[in-house]
Scaffold this motif. Structure first.
Motif, PDB file in Angstrom:
ATOM      1  N   ILE A   1       5.854  -1.043  -2.613  1.00 11.14           N
ATOM      2  CA  ILE A   1       5.851  -2.252  -1.773  1.00 11.14           C
ATOM      3  C   ILE A   1       7.180  -2.396  -1.048  1.00 11.14           C
ATOM      4  O   ILE A   1       7.225  -2.663   0.161  1.00 11.14           O
TER       5      ILE A   1
ATOM      6  N   ILE B   1       0.377  -4.036   3.695  1.00  9.78           N
ATOM      7  CA  ILE B   1       0.679  -3.457   2.387  1.00  9.78           C
ATOM      8  C   ILE B   1      -0.513  -3.621   1.451  1.00  9.78           C
ATOM      9  O   ILE B   1      -0.866  -2.703   0.704  1.00  9.78           O
TER      10      ILE B   1
ATOM     11  N   CYS C   1       7.441   0.015   1.816  1.00 20.79           N
ATOM     12  CA  CYS C   1       6.631  -0.470   2.945  1.00 20.79           C
ATOM     13  C   CYS C   1       7.352  -1.596   3.686  1.00 20.79           C
ATOM     14  O   CYS C   1       7.328  -1.648   4.915  1.00 20.79           O
TER      15      CYS C   1
END
Length: 154
Positions: free
Chosen positions: A50, A63, A53
């Motif tokens: 995460i 995401i 991203c």
């Protein structure tokens, strides 16, 4: 590991980790007998994904889509390709906007080549003139006569 350890290992604030949990990006953590959250290596790996991203300026929605595919490795990744293509277009548009912004700022900077009294500062005068133009443009936009072309910045 506790939330503080996960936060430190990933460079993420604890509030953000709790938010990602609440939004379903990060699975709920187990709890100890004393009700502390306990995270494992899967949480660490997912949070690192995460975070990566986010460094690529992807939205939480993007995401979430990527995580859905990551969780279903047998799925066809055509949608992932499309998502990235759209994100690349968004980045290109932002770069264009930022270049325009840089040009405007450089022009504004040229209005005041040396330090002087603030009353004579060309930058402040330019900002004042620009704010009047922006206000007039916004008023026309509200009336429907003029439409701006500002893209998504965040």
């Amino acid at each position: 590991m506790k939330i503080g350890e996960l936060a430190k290992a990933t460079g993420t604030q604890t509030e953000t980790i709790r938010y990602y949990e609440a939004e379903g990006l990060l699975p709920k953590a187990g709890r100890t007998d004393s009700n502390y959250r306990v995270y494992g290596q899967a949480h660490l790996a997912r949070l690192s994904f995460i975070r990566h991203c986010r460094t690529l300026d992807m939205t939480l929605g993007e995401i979430q889509t990527l995580l859905r595919f990551k969780d279903s490795p047998e799925e066809n990744c055509e949608e992932v390709n499309g998502l990235l293509d759209e994100h690349i277009e968004h980045v290109a548009a932002r770069i264009k906007e930022l270049r325009h912004l840089q040009t405007e700022l450089k022009a504004l900077r040229e209005e005041c080549g040396a330090a002087r009294e603030a009353a004579a500062c060309g930058i402040l005068k330019g900002l004042d003139a620009g704010s009047r133009k922006s206000g007039a443009r916004a008023a026309k936009t509200k009336s429907g006569r003029v439409h701006g072309s500002h893209g998504r910045m965040g």
